[in-house]
Every structure is written in structure tokens, then in C-alpha cells.
Write an enzyme that holds these catalytic residues in place. Structure first.
Site, short mmCIF file in Angstrom:
data_model
loop_
_atom_site.label_atom_id
_atom_site.label_comp_id
_atom_site.label_asym_id
_atom_site.label_seq_id
_atom_site.Cartn_x
_atom_site.Cartn_y
_atom_site.Cartn_z
N ASP A 2 3.51 10.33 2.68
CA ASP A 2 2.28 10.98 2.27
C ASP A 2 2.25 12.63 2.92
OD1 ASP A 2 0.87 10.19 -0.54
OD2 ASP A 2 -0.90 9.27 1.14
N ASP A 59 -2.66 3.11 1.02
CA ASP A 59 -2.35 4.21 1.79
C ASP A 59 -3.27 3.13 3.57
OD1 ASP A 59 -1.48 6.34 0.83
OD2 ASP A 59 -4.22 6.57 -0.13
#
Length: 169
Positions: A128, A113
Site C-alpha cells: 500500500d 494488512d
């Protein structure tokens, strides 16, 4: 349409994986880079769970879920003639994002991330956001445009017509 949907999903996977490679080699050593002060940072995070870090430590469950969802969407694409661009767009985003995060889980044991905005605390990635937007589009499609919804509307309209016809007699 199935080939186009799968090609576009693969394009999402490729884009996300290339960005994640850059993040691993350039951002990981730095940790965080401020892009817009007080609003947007690039922050390296190893997410060992699902969205917002939920289900941490359940890697194989998450892998199985993505494989199952992918199989269902591929089956739907191959079995039914899909004409809705909204449905196809939702599937492109969900499959692309899901498969890209699956690759991370299999390759690294975590999802890379890197996108951090001040008004949304969890650090996320392109995949995401693709999954989130795709899911919203899928819900909109199911609620307002699917054949099931259309048949429900037609049945309700017929019930109203028959009731108003009975009231008049």
C-alpha cells in the site's frame, strides 16, 4: 530499462509477500503487537476492499483494475523509450505494490494488512505504501517533468514572446 523496472517491481513483490507470510504465521495468532507504544503497532487485518477498505465486496473489479493498470504500464515500458528515473521509480513502486496485493486477493480473497500507526487510522501494508509513494511520484513526473508538460511550457513561452513582439509593433 524495461527489464530493470520489471525486475525491481518483482523485488518489491517478493519482499512484500515474504513479510505477509511472516504476518500470516506469526502475527495472525496474536492479533496485535505493540512496537512503539502509542505510535506504531503490528496489527493483523484482512482487507477485503481497496485502500481504507473502500470497494469492499468488489474483489473481481479490483483484480481487473490491477491487471489493466499493469498491462498499461508494461505496454508503456515496452513501447516507449523511458529515460526518466522518476517515472521508472514510480512504475516500480506501483507495479510491485499492485501485483503483490493482487496475489493476496487471488490467493486468499483479501489483502493482508499489518502496519498500524496512530496518526493514520487504516491498517496498511508495504505494498500500500509503495503504491501511494509511486502514485505521488507519478503525479510529480506528469506535472513537472513529462514531455507533455514540457511542450505546454514551450507553447506558453512562444505565445508570450509573440504577444510581446506584437505589443512592440
Amino acid at each position: 530499462m524495461p527489464v530493470l523496472v520489471l525486475f525491481l517491481a518483482a523485488t518489491v513483490v517478493l519482499a512484500d509477500q515474504l513479510i505477509k507470510l511472516l504476518v500470516l504465521y506469526a502475527l495472525k495468532p496474536l492479533g496485535t503487537v505493540t512496537v512503539i507504544p502509542g505510535l506504531f503497532n503490528l496489527t493483523y487485518v484482512e482487507n477485503r476492499g481497496a485502500a481504507f477498505g473502500m470497494l469492499e465486496g468488489h474483489r473481481w473489479f479490483l483484480i481487473a483494475m490491477v491487471v489493466l493498470i499493469t498491462a498499461i504500464f508494461v505496454f508503456i515500458l515496452c513501447r516507449f523509450q523511458i529515460t526518466s528515473k522518476l517515472f521508472a521509480s514510480a512504475v516500480v513502486l506501483i507495479l510491485g505494490g499492485g501485483i503483490s496485493n493482487l496475489i493476496d486477493r487471488l490467493a486468499y480473497g483479501f489483502v493482508v494488512d499489518y502496519l498500524s500507526v496512530s496518526f493514520f487510522p487504516p491498517v496498511c501494508n508495504l505494498a500500500d505504501y509503495c503504491i501511494t509513494v509511486g502514485t505521488v511520484l507519478l503525479v510529480i513526473y506528469i506535472l513537472f517533468f513529462s514531455d507533455l508538460t514540457q511542450k505546454e511550457r514551450e507553447a506558453k513561452a512562444q505565445n508570450k514572446e509573440s504577444r510581446s513582439g506584437q505589443d512592440k509593433s
